[in-house]
Design an enzyme around this catalytic site. Structure first.
Site, short mmCIF file in Angstrom:
data_model
loop_
_atom_site.label_atom_id
_atom_site.label_comp_id
_atom_site.label_asym_id
_atom_site.label_seq_id
_atom_site.Cartn_x
_atom_site.Cartn_y
_atom_site.Cartn_z
N ASP A 1 0.86 -1.40 -0.07
CA ASP A 1 0.12 -0.03 -0.10
C ASP A 1 0.76 1.17 0.15
OD1 ASP A 1 0.89 -0.85 2.69
OD2 ASP A 1 -0.59 0.34 3.55
N GLU B 1 0.13 -1.16 6.08
CA GLU B 1 1.00 -0.26 6.60
C GLU B 1 0.89 1.40 6.77
OE1 GLU B 1 5.05 1.31 7.85
OE2 GLU B 1 3.87 1.67 6.14
#
Length: 377
Positions: free
Chosen positions: A69, A134
């Site tokens: 991400d 994250e």
């Protein structure tokens, strides 16, 4: 391998994986990992895609950890090229996630492919722990995979997190730990009243001020060889009704500790309560622990990756625990040796994020040599 790392990084950048969505990145990795004998396990939690891929069942287990991400792009008009259409300009690969951390993910895979081709019967095991959670709230990502591994007694011996750690040149910095983050919401209670009649009210801001001043001046610890002293900072103070003639009934204070292994959660909480109690305040505190500190002293992993960096770049890396939290804090729960090492971090989360093409050539070599140092071959 070098051109292949660049090509793989470009494929990953082209996936619009805005946190917490993976948007196809892990499928790209899985396709290549399956070809070299990795067992694939997808662990989906809510909207988050997690991947645990492992080759081999014997110890020691060396894990590469990272995230697919990325943070939002910011104003597209300020980018010199589309952040999700990778572009090489002046020997730099531009795109959102180029440095944080799709370049590292590509280097993980090509390094492992080269290592396995050279040592198909290597000892020990290799794993990848990849998440798409994250950059966001990080509640359904790496922490969930760690819980799964812990429940089935599948520990990790060594872990390399591919976060961008370097400052001036590739290899100059290894993160061998991170500070913990402990936040508090403090509500100090008073008695609301008319500002012209203070004797009929109790101003909680005035009451809290001496305690705040004391905490701001407190030395919470002295740090240690690897960590600076713990810090305490206020981020917000809010009190009052909005009217200029009303003494507030309570004040809310948001604060945060960034703390080292020289302190514990319990010791910091106890000292805060002792100060507040000594000032005779009527208060409530709500605590939130974002992550405990972790530390990997010099040992097998630090020495192995340091040797690899020296061989590839000629640089003697420095150990650092600076910066915010990372997913290393979760992995440290099941892994005694965790370090972070990746490309330069000068442009992460910025407009026109990039990674040096040269770094994408050297980074997989560093990872490959580290595997050769740690795994029986």
């Amino acid at each position: 391998m070098h051109n292949d790392t660049l090509a793989l990084a470009e494929k990953l950048i082209a996936c619009r994986s805005l946190t917490p969505f993976d948007n196809g990145c892990q499928d790209i990795l899985i396709e290549r990992l399956k070809k070299i004998g990795f067992a694939i396990e997808k662990i989906r939690c809510g909207e988050v895609d997690n991947l645990w891929a492992r080759r081999g069942m014997n110890a020691p287990l060396l894990c590469f950890a990272g995230h697919t991400d990325v943070v939002p792009t910011g104003p597209l008009a300020k980018w010199e090229s589309d952040p999700f259409i990778p572009e090489v300009r002046s020997d730099r690969l531009y795109g959102r996630g180029a440095a944080d951390m799709k370049g590292s993910l590509a280097a993980f895979v090509t390094a492992i492919e080269t290592f396995v081709a050279k040592y198909p019967d290597h000892g020990g095991s290799i794993a990848l722990l990849i998440t798409s959670d994250e950059e966001g709230v990080a509640i359904d990502g790496t922490v969930r995979v760690v819980e799964t591994l812990k429940a089935r007694n599948e520990p990790i011996d060594y872990c390399i997190v591919g976060e961008p750690t370097c400052v001036d040149m590739l290899g100059d910095t290894i993160k061998n730990g991170r500070r913990g983050s402990l936040s508090g919401t403090l509500i100090v209670k008073g008695i609301q009243g008319h500002i012209a009649y203070p004797h009929l009210a109790k101003n909680p801001i005035h009451l809290a001020a001496p305690a705040i001043a004391e905490m701001a001046q407190t030395e919470w610890d002295k740090g240690n060889e690897y960590f600076p002293p713990t810090t305490w900072q206020i981020s917000n103070i809010n009190g009052g009704t909005g009217a200029a003639n009303v003494i507030p009934g309570e004040v809310t204070i948001l604060f945060n500790f960034r703390f080292s292994t020289a302190s514990t959660v319990e010791s910091l909480q106890a000292r805060v309560h002792e100060i507040l109690d000594r000032h005779h305040l009527d208060y409530d505190v709500r605590w939130e622990l974002s992550g405990k500190p972790y530390l990997t002293p010099r040992g097998d992993l630090v020495e192995a990756i340091s040797r690899a960096i020296k061989t590839v770049t000629g640089i003697e890396p420095q150990l650092s625990t600076s910066g915010g939290t990372s997913d290393g804090r979760f992995i440290a729960d099941i892994c005694p040796q965790v370090v972070e090492m990746g490309p330069r971090n000068a442009t992460i989360h910025k407009i026109n994020e990039y990674v040096e093409v040269k770094d994408l050539e050297q980074l997989p070599e560093i990872y490959r040599l580290t595997m050769e140092h740690l795994l029986p071959i």
